[in-house]
Design a protein around this motif. Structure first.
Motif, short mmCIF file in Angstrom:
data_model
loop_
_atom_site.label_atom_id
_atom_site.label_comp_id
_atom_site.label_asym_id
_atom_site.label_seq_id
_atom_site.Cartn_x
_atom_site.Cartn_y
_atom_site.Cartn_z
N LYS A 3 0.82 -1.21 0.00
CA LYS A 3 0.00 0.00 0.00
C LYS A 3 0.86 1.26 0.00
O LYS A 3 0.35 2.35 -0.21
N PHE A 4 2.16 1.10 0.25
CA PHE A 4 3.04 2.26 0.28
C PHE A 4 3.14 2.89 -1.10
O PHE A 4 3.31 2.20 -2.10
N ASP A 5 3.07 4.22 -1.15
CA ASP A 5 3.15 4.96 -2.39
C ASP A 5 4.41 5.85 -2.37
O ASP A 5 5.32 5.67 -3.14
N GLN A 6 4.41 6.82 -1.48
CA GLN A 6 5.53 7.73 -1.30
C GLN A 6 5.40 8.36 0.07
O GLN A 6 4.32 8.37 0.65
N GLY A 7 6.50 8.85 0.61
CA GLY A 7 6.41 9.48 1.91
C GLY A 7 7.68 10.16 2.36
O GLY A 7 8.77 9.89 1.84
N PHE A 16 13.06 11.07 1.93
CA PHE A 16 11.91 10.86 1.07
C PHE A 16 12.08 9.52 0.37
O PHE A 16 13.19 9.12 0.06
N ALA A 17 10.98 8.81 0.15
CA ALA A 17 11.03 7.52 -0.55
C ALA A 17 9.80 7.37 -1.44
O ALA A 17 8.73 7.90 -1.15
N VAL A 18 9.99 6.62 -2.55
CA VAL A 18 8.93 6.36 -3.52
C VAL A 18 8.95 4.87 -3.85
O VAL A 18 10.02 4.29 -4.07
N SER A 19 7.79 4.26 -3.92
CA SER A 19 7.66 2.83 -4.18
C SER A 19 8.20 2.42 -5.55
O SER A 19 7.88 3.03 -6.56
N LYS A 20 8.99 1.34 -5.56
CA LYS A 20 9.46 0.76 -6.82
C LYS A 20 8.38 -0.10 -7.46
O LYS A 20 8.44 -0.38 -8.65
N GLU A 21 7.41 -0.52 -6.67
CA GLU A 21 6.33 -1.37 -7.19
C GLU A 21 5.33 -0.57 -8.02
O GLU A 21 4.66 -1.12 -8.88
N LYS A 22 5.23 0.72 -7.76
CA LYS A 22 4.21 1.53 -8.42
C LYS A 22 4.76 2.53 -9.43
O LYS A 22 4.01 3.04 -10.26
N TYR A 23 6.06 2.85 -9.34
CA TYR A 23 6.62 3.90 -10.20
C TYR A 23 7.94 3.46 -10.83
O TYR A 23 8.71 2.73 -10.21
N THR A 24 8.20 3.95 -12.04
CA THR A 24 9.51 3.75 -12.65
C THR A 24 10.49 4.68 -11.94
O THR A 24 10.09 5.61 -11.22
N LYS A 25 11.77 4.48 -12.18
CA LYS A 25 12.78 5.33 -11.56
C LYS A 25 12.61 6.78 -12.01
O LYS A 25 12.70 7.70 -11.19
N ASP A 26 12.35 7.00 -13.30
CA ASP A 26 12.17 8.37 -13.79
C ASP A 26 10.96 9.04 -13.15
O ASP A 26 11.00 10.22 -12.81
N VAL A 55 10.74 -0.01 2.56
CA VAL A 55 9.87 0.57 3.59
C VAL A 55 8.99 -0.54 4.12
O VAL A 55 8.66 -1.50 3.41
N ARG A 56 8.66 -0.42 5.39
CA ARG A 56 7.85 -1.46 6.04
C ARG A 56 6.94 -0.79 7.06
O ARG A 56 7.37 0.11 7.80
N HIS A 57 5.69 -1.23 7.11
CA HIS A 57 4.74 -0.72 8.09
C HIS A 57 4.89 -1.55 9.34
O HIS A 57 4.70 -2.77 9.32
N ARG A 58 5.27 -0.89 10.44
CA ARG A 58 5.52 -1.62 11.68
C ARG A 58 5.50 -0.66 12.87
O ARG A 58 5.44 0.55 12.70
N ALA A 59 5.59 -1.24 14.05
CA ALA A 59 5.71 -0.46 15.28
C ALA A 59 7.19 -0.27 15.58
O ALA A 59 8.03 -1.12 15.23
#
Length: 121
Positions: A3-7, A16-26, A55-59
């Motif tokens: 579910k991670f997109d960017q953040g 800052f980070a952007v998902s590799k699963e949803k976006y190309t590097k460019d 990135v990982r969703h965790r406590a």
């Protein structure tokens, strides 16, 4: 797919980070420039450093010692990690090119509006 997109991330080297699963590097670079550039004067060039992370969703416990549940930027893969590109701003006087696993991209003035950016050499 995660579910991670960017953040934005605080308290560490990369912010800052952007998902590799949803976006190309460019696409990820363009998103990072749009999100990071407003922090820089419009007449200033800057270096965008691009690396690999997960990135990982965790406590966990944040930099203020407080418990927190949310997305955490990490530099090694774990169960349920999402691959991502991480970004931070480098210094113009640093050596250009690839350094410590980061690709460095020189960002021209007003690049967010113009959609420009080039590899620093």
């Amino acid at each position: 797919m995660s579910k991670f997109d960017q953040g934005c991330f605080g308290g560490g080297y990369d912010d800052f980070a952007v998902s590799k699963e949803k976006y190309t590097k460019d696409q990820a670079i363009a998103i990072a420039i749009d999100n990071i550039e407003p922090c820089h004067p419009k007449d200033e060039e800057w270096i965008l450093c691009v690396g690999d992370c997960w990135v990982r969703h965790r406590a966990g416990v944040n930099e203020d010692g407080e418990p927190q549940v949310g997305w955490w930027l990490e530099y090694s893969e774990h169960t349920q990690s999402c691959p991502a590109w991480c970004f931070h701003v480098g210094k113009l006087n640093q050596r250009n090119g690839l350094s410590r696993g980061y690709e460095k991209i020189r960002v021209a003035r007003g690049a967010a509006q113009a959609g420009e950016g080039e590899n620093a050499e």
